[in-house]
Scaffold this active site. Structure first.
Site, PDB file in Angstrom:
ATOM      1  N   CYS A  19       0.815  -1.218   0.000  1.00  0.00           N
ATOM      2  CA  CYS A  19       0.000   0.000   0.000  1.00  0.00           C
ATOM      3  C   CYS A  19       0.850   1.269   0.000  1.00  0.00           C
ATOM      4  CB  CYS A  19      -0.878   0.033   1.235  1.00  0.00           C
ATOM      5  SG  CYS A  19      -1.892  -1.407   1.447  1.00  0.00           S
TER       6      CYS A  19
ATOM      7  N   ARG B 250       5.561  -0.342  -6.083  1.00  0.00           N
ATOM      8  CA  ARG B 250       5.530  -1.131  -4.854  1.00  0.00           C
ATOM      9  C   ARG B 250       4.522  -2.269  -4.924  1.00  0.00           C
ATOM     10  NH1 ARG B 250       7.531   2.337  -0.498  1.00  0.00           N
ATOM     11  NH2 ARG B 250       6.409   1.059   0.966  1.00  0.00           N
TER      12      ARG B 250
ATOM     13  N   TRP C 102      -2.969  -2.721  -1.474  1.00  0.00           N
ATOM     14  CA  TRP C 102      -2.554  -4.099  -1.718  1.00  0.00           C
ATOM     15  C   TRP C 102      -3.370  -4.930  -0.722  1.00  0.00           C
ATOM     16  CZ3 TRP C 102       0.218  -7.971   1.046  1.00  0.00           C
ATOM     17  CH2 TRP C 102       0.729  -9.000   0.250  1.00  0.00           C
TER      18      TRP C 102
ATOM     19  N   ASN D 244      -2.104   2.135   5.719  1.00  0.00           N
ATOM     20  CA  ASN D 244      -1.202   1.021   5.391  1.00  0.00           C
ATOM     21  C   ASN D 244      -1.027   0.189   6.648  1.00  0.00           C
ATOM     22  OD1 ASN D 244      -0.863   2.318   2.992  1.00  0.00           O
ATOM     23  ND2 ASN D 244       1.280   2.867   3.312  1.00  0.00           N
ATOM     24  N   GLY D 245      -1.037  -1.129   6.514  1.00  0.00           N
ATOM     25  CA  GLY D 245      -0.829  -1.976   7.693  1.00  0.00           C
ATOM     26  C   GLY D 245      -2.061  -2.817   7.970  1.00  0.00           C
TER      27      GLY D 245
ATOM     28  N   GLU E 203      18.073 -18.199  -5.089  1.00  0.00           N
ATOM     29  CA  GLU E 203      17.729 -16.867  -5.595  1.00  0.00           C
ATOM     30  C   GLU E 203      17.272 -16.960  -7.060  1.00  0.00           C
ATOM     31  OE1 GLU E 203      16.978 -14.163  -4.471  1.00  0.00           O
ATOM     32  OE2 GLU E 203      17.321 -12.690  -6.021  1.00  0.00           O
TER      33      GLU E 203
ATOM     34  N   LYS F  37      13.603 -15.791  -8.405  1.00  0.00           N
ATOM     35  CA  LYS F  37      13.426 -14.821  -9.492  1.00  0.00           C
ATOM     36  C   LYS F  37      12.503 -15.399 -10.558  1.00  0.00           C
ATOM     37  CE  LYS F  37      14.476 -11.852  -8.104  1.00  0.00           C
ATOM     38  NZ  LYS F  37      15.214 -11.526  -6.922  1.00  0.00           N
TER      39      LYS F  37
ATOM     40  N   GLU G 133       8.853 -15.626  -9.309  1.00  0.00           N
ATOM     41  CA  GLU G 133       8.261 -14.301  -9.078  1.00  0.00           C
ATOM     42  C   GLU G 133       7.767 -13.635 -10.354  1.00  0.00           C
ATOM     43  OE1 GLU G 133      10.175 -11.332  -6.032  1.00  0.00           O
ATOM     44  OE2 GLU G 133      11.721 -12.323  -7.166  1.00  0.00           O
TER      45      GLU G 133
ATOM     46  N   HIS H 263      17.750 -37.685  -2.841  1.00  0.00           N
ATOM     47  CA  HIS H 263      16.957 -37.977  -1.641  1.00  0.00           C
ATOM     48  C   HIS H 263      15.491 -37.608  -1.829  1.00  0.00           C
ATOM     49  CE1 HIS H 263      20.550 -39.060   0.507  1.00  0.00           C
ATOM     50  NE2 HIS H 263      21.121 -37.940   0.098  1.00  0.00           N
TER      51      HIS H 263
ATOM     52  N   LYS I 192       6.648  -4.381  -3.391  1.00  0.00           N
ATOM     53  CA  LYS I 192       8.079  -4.113  -3.283  1.00  0.00           C
ATOM     54  C   LYS I 192       8.566  -4.128  -1.845  1.00  0.00           C
ATOM     55  CE  LYS I 192      12.144  -3.077  -4.724  1.00  0.00           C
ATOM     56  NZ  LYS I 192      12.895  -4.227  -5.257  1.00  0.00           N
TER      57      LYS I 192
HETATM   58  C1  F6R Z   1      12.401 -10.818  -4.232  1.00  0.00           C
HETATM   59  C2  F6R Z   1      12.242  -9.722  -3.316  1.00  0.00           C
HETATM   60  C3  F6R Z   1      11.753 -10.009  -1.944  1.00  0.00           C
HETATM   61  C4  F6R Z   1      12.488  -9.131  -0.929  1.00  0.00           C
HETATM   62  C5  F6R Z   1      11.895  -9.330   0.471  1.00  0.00           C
HETATM   63  C6  F6R Z   1      12.657  -8.533   1.512  1.00  0.00           C
HETATM   64  O1  F6R Z   1      12.854 -10.401  -5.483  1.00  0.00           O
HETATM   65  O2  F6R Z   1      12.483  -8.586  -3.653  1.00  0.00           O
HETATM   66  O3  F6R Z   1      11.892 -11.360  -1.629  1.00  0.00           O
HETATM   67  O4  F6R Z   1      13.841  -9.467  -0.940  1.00  0.00           O
HETATM   68  O5  F6R Z   1      10.557  -8.925   0.475  1.00  0.00           O
HETATM   69  O6  F6R Z   1      12.652  -7.176   1.225  1.00  0.00           O
HETATM   70  P1  F6R Z   1      13.725  -6.199   1.841  1.00  0.00           P
HETATM   71  O7  F6R Z   1      15.060  -6.578   1.292  1.00  0.00           O
HETATM   72  O8  F6R Z   1      13.290  -4.824   1.416  1.00  0.00           O
HETATM   73  O9  F6R Z   1      13.666  -6.387   3.332  1.00  0.00           O
END
Ligand code: F6R
Length: 613
Positions: free
Chosen positions: A2, A27, A75, A100-101, A486, A490, A493, A509, A608
């Site tokens: 949000c 975001r 959101w 927000n929250g 990672e 990616k 996502e 396993h 984000k």
């Molecule tokens: C994945 C991604 C998320 C953030 C996670 C933590 O591409 O961006 O998994 O890494 O939400 O966010 P931060 O680093 O802002 O604490």
């Protein structure tokens, strides 16, 4: 997640609110809305499910004009994404709130307010705030006093903004667990959940602290702290970094941010190396004394930042001889943790506002017989995490707009390598020669990253193999296992292909049962002591008809063959290989997502900066 924007001015503020919302789009959100007090003194709103562009179009057809207003991108948490649940929420047609929250006691409050005659028009937790505030306003007659009386009854996390047709000269704001910043103008003032939303109108900001309540007027600002005492908060001048928040020549922010990595890694090293040593002072003046006492490290983070922490565990144990534990923040914060003596608490976060990571830090600071100190490795200098930690290392990646983290991850890894070398240096566990060798490699790293980016076309071609797939496995061993994790994160996502990562030795396993001709297996294979073991693991995949894609060191002896596609990587010191091998995996998921036509920069359901639990 949000976003909030607000403005009180002497001009029509609708364009400022809409532009602010656009700047927060990155975001992640699913609906948007604005509310203004118009010249006739009436509160009006416009809300739309979907993108800000749809809200803007609606405002084009039925304009709203006013000098006081609030706006929001939502959101969804409580209640589906739809216009009815979009903010701002109203009470009595004269009070509007954006939030927000999450309000955790919303059910109890809803029952109480319904008994008082309030009719709810949404499924959100937020709507209880506005009705409760209305109830208080009726008895107290003043919006500021009403908000102060409302806040103690709200349990949970909030960053909220309120306007009222009864007192159309002010925005009221309150912060607990969700950031808010006030933008200072000339005869006008603004509010947002992220200063990025306000850079079009000001470069002077006041950051609210936890528990603050603010009354923002056109020409006055008053703030009360968590104890109700009036406080002055310092105004901070923001200097625009090199990267403005636009895509430049690139099709997506994510691609731009992937290609920025040689430059931002260079910047993350600047001023932090002297000759053949790391400057421990980069972590702050007290860092050397603190690092000398460290016997253990506890790393806490979420998502991509957690993967950076997992890589650092290999480095801290192998290079600095320091035992290290790594845990996702959402688990750590609720676990009864036994703290080993002399443990440094390290949090890693791009945004510095991730709710779980912040809560983990706050819990860590409250623990009896607790941690030696706290260090934040973070990309946002003004974030809560930075402000609440003892030591900080800024990752210097610049604004990261793509929801999928790329340059934030590689610069976090650089920061964590600097931490490893600093602790190793201070404690004498790392020989001078090893430190000098790694520092020389770090200096060469931007060049190596640029070489790997030059493989973009080759990886784009490779991505065609994935467009029709539903599942992918990622394999790595040692410090490349978190790199594989990672890579899998990616891919899922942004392309929505199911992907999982395994340490290659775990394959037999269980997950080997999944392998067939329809399951691509992506492997990261630098030339290290685990190479031969990795090769045997890959034979197990080939024997089951699995299709292999191997990112391998030129000298690792992998060859293209039936069912095996090898991508040769520049040679690099094994310790820094996790940083280099991340690049082709980012490019691969980017190109797969483009081919599948997904919303690369704002993937569905994601946000984000995750400021709710
Ligand atoms: C994945 C991604 C998320 C953030 C996670 C933590 O591409 O961006 O998994 O890494 O939400 O966010 P931060 O680093 O802002 O604490």
């Amino acid at each position: 997640m949000c976003g909030i924007v607000g403005a009180v001015a002497e001009r029509n503020i609708t364009p400022i609110l809409v532009e602010g919302l656009k700047r927060l789009e990155y975001r992640g959100y699913d609906s948007a809305g604005v509310a203004l007090v118009e010249a006739d003194g009436r509160l009006q709103r416009c809300r739309r499910n979907g993108k800000v562009a749809e809200l803007e179009q609606a405002l084009g057809q039925a304009p709203l004009n006013g000098r006081l207003g609030i706006a929001h991108t939502r959101w969804a948490t409580h209640g589906a994404p739809c216009e009815r649940n979009a903010h701002p929420h109203f009470s009595g047609g004269e009070l509007a709130v954006v939030h927000n929250g999450i309000i955790e006691n919303h059910e109890a409050l809803r029952t109480r307010l319904q008994a008082l005659g309030y009719v709810f028009t949404s499924d959100t937790d937020t709507e209880v705030i506005v009705h409760l505030l209305h109830h208080k306003l009726d008895s107290l007659g003043d919006l500021t006093a009403a908000l102060k009386a409302t806040i103690p009854e709200l349990h949970g996390a909030y960053g909220l903004a309120v306007i009222s047709a009864r007192q159309p000269d002010r925005i009221l704001a309150a912060r607990s667990g969700s950031p808010l910043v006030i933008g200072l103008g000339m005869g006008e003032n603004f509010l947002a959940s992220d200063q990025l939303a306000l850079r079009q109108v000001t470069d002077r900001f006041v950051y609210l602290e936890e528990g603050d309540i603010a009354e923002i007027r056109r020409d006055a600002l008053q703030i009360w702290d968590v104890n109700g005492a009036e406080v002055q908060r310092e105004a901070v001048q923001y200097h625009e970094g090199a990267e403005a928040a636009d895509k430049g020549e690139y099709r997506h922010f994510m691609l731009k941010e992937i290609h920025e990595q040689p430059a931002v890694v260079q910047r993350a090293l600047e001023g932090r190396l002297r000759d053949d040593q790391v400057l421990v002072e980069a972590f702050g003046p007290q860092a050397a004394a603190l690092f000398a006492k460290v016997r253990n490290v506890q790393i806490v983070a979420c998502g991509t930042s957690y993967h950076a922490g997992m890589v650092a565990r290999y480095w801290l144990e192998e290079l600095a001889g320091i035992p290290c534990q790594v845990e996702v923040a959402s688990e750590f914060r609720y676990r009864k943790v036994v703290v080993q003596p002399d443990t440094l608490f390290v949090s890693i976060s791009q945004s510095g506002e991730t709710a779980d990571t912040l809560a983990a830090l706050r819990n860590a600071k409250l623990m009896q017989r607790g941690y030696l100190g706290s260090l934040a490795i973070c990309n946002v200098a003004t974030s809560s995490l930075v402000r609440e930690s003892d030591l900080t290392l800024l990752t210097q990646a610049g604004p990261e707009i793509g929801v999928a983290s790329t340059k934030a991850f590689t610069t976090q890894l650089v920061g964590l390598m600097l931490l490893t070398l600093s602790i190793g240096q201070v404690q004498g566990n790392l020989g001078r020669a090893s430190e000098a060798e790694l520092v020389a490699e770090l200096r060469r790293l931007p060049m190596r990253l640029a070489e790997s980016l030059a493989m973009d076309r080759e990886i784009e071609k490779l991505s065609e193999r994935f467009t029709e797939k539903h599942h992918t496995l990622f394999l790595g061993r040692g410090a490349q296992y978190p790199v594989a994790m990672e890579g899998a994160l990616k891919l899922k996502e942004i392309s929505y292909i199911h992907a999982e990562a395994y340490p290659a030795g775990e394959l037999k396993h269980g997950p080997l049962a999944l392998v067939d001709g329809d399951m691509p297996v992506v492997t990261v294979a630098p030339n290290n002591e685990l190479l031969e073991k990795l090769k045997s693991n890959l034979q197990e995949v080939r024997a089951r008809g699995g299709e292999l894609i191997v990112f391998a060191d030129r000298e690792a002896g992998f060859e293209n063959g039936e069912g095996t596609q090898v991508v040769n990587m520049p040679h690099i010191h094994d310790a820094l290989a996790p940083i280099l091998y991340t690049i082709p995996l980012q490019l691969l998921s980017y190109h797969v997502a483009v081919l599948r036509g997904t919303d690369v920069d704002q993937p569905r359901n994601l946000a984000k900066s995750v400021t709710v639990e």
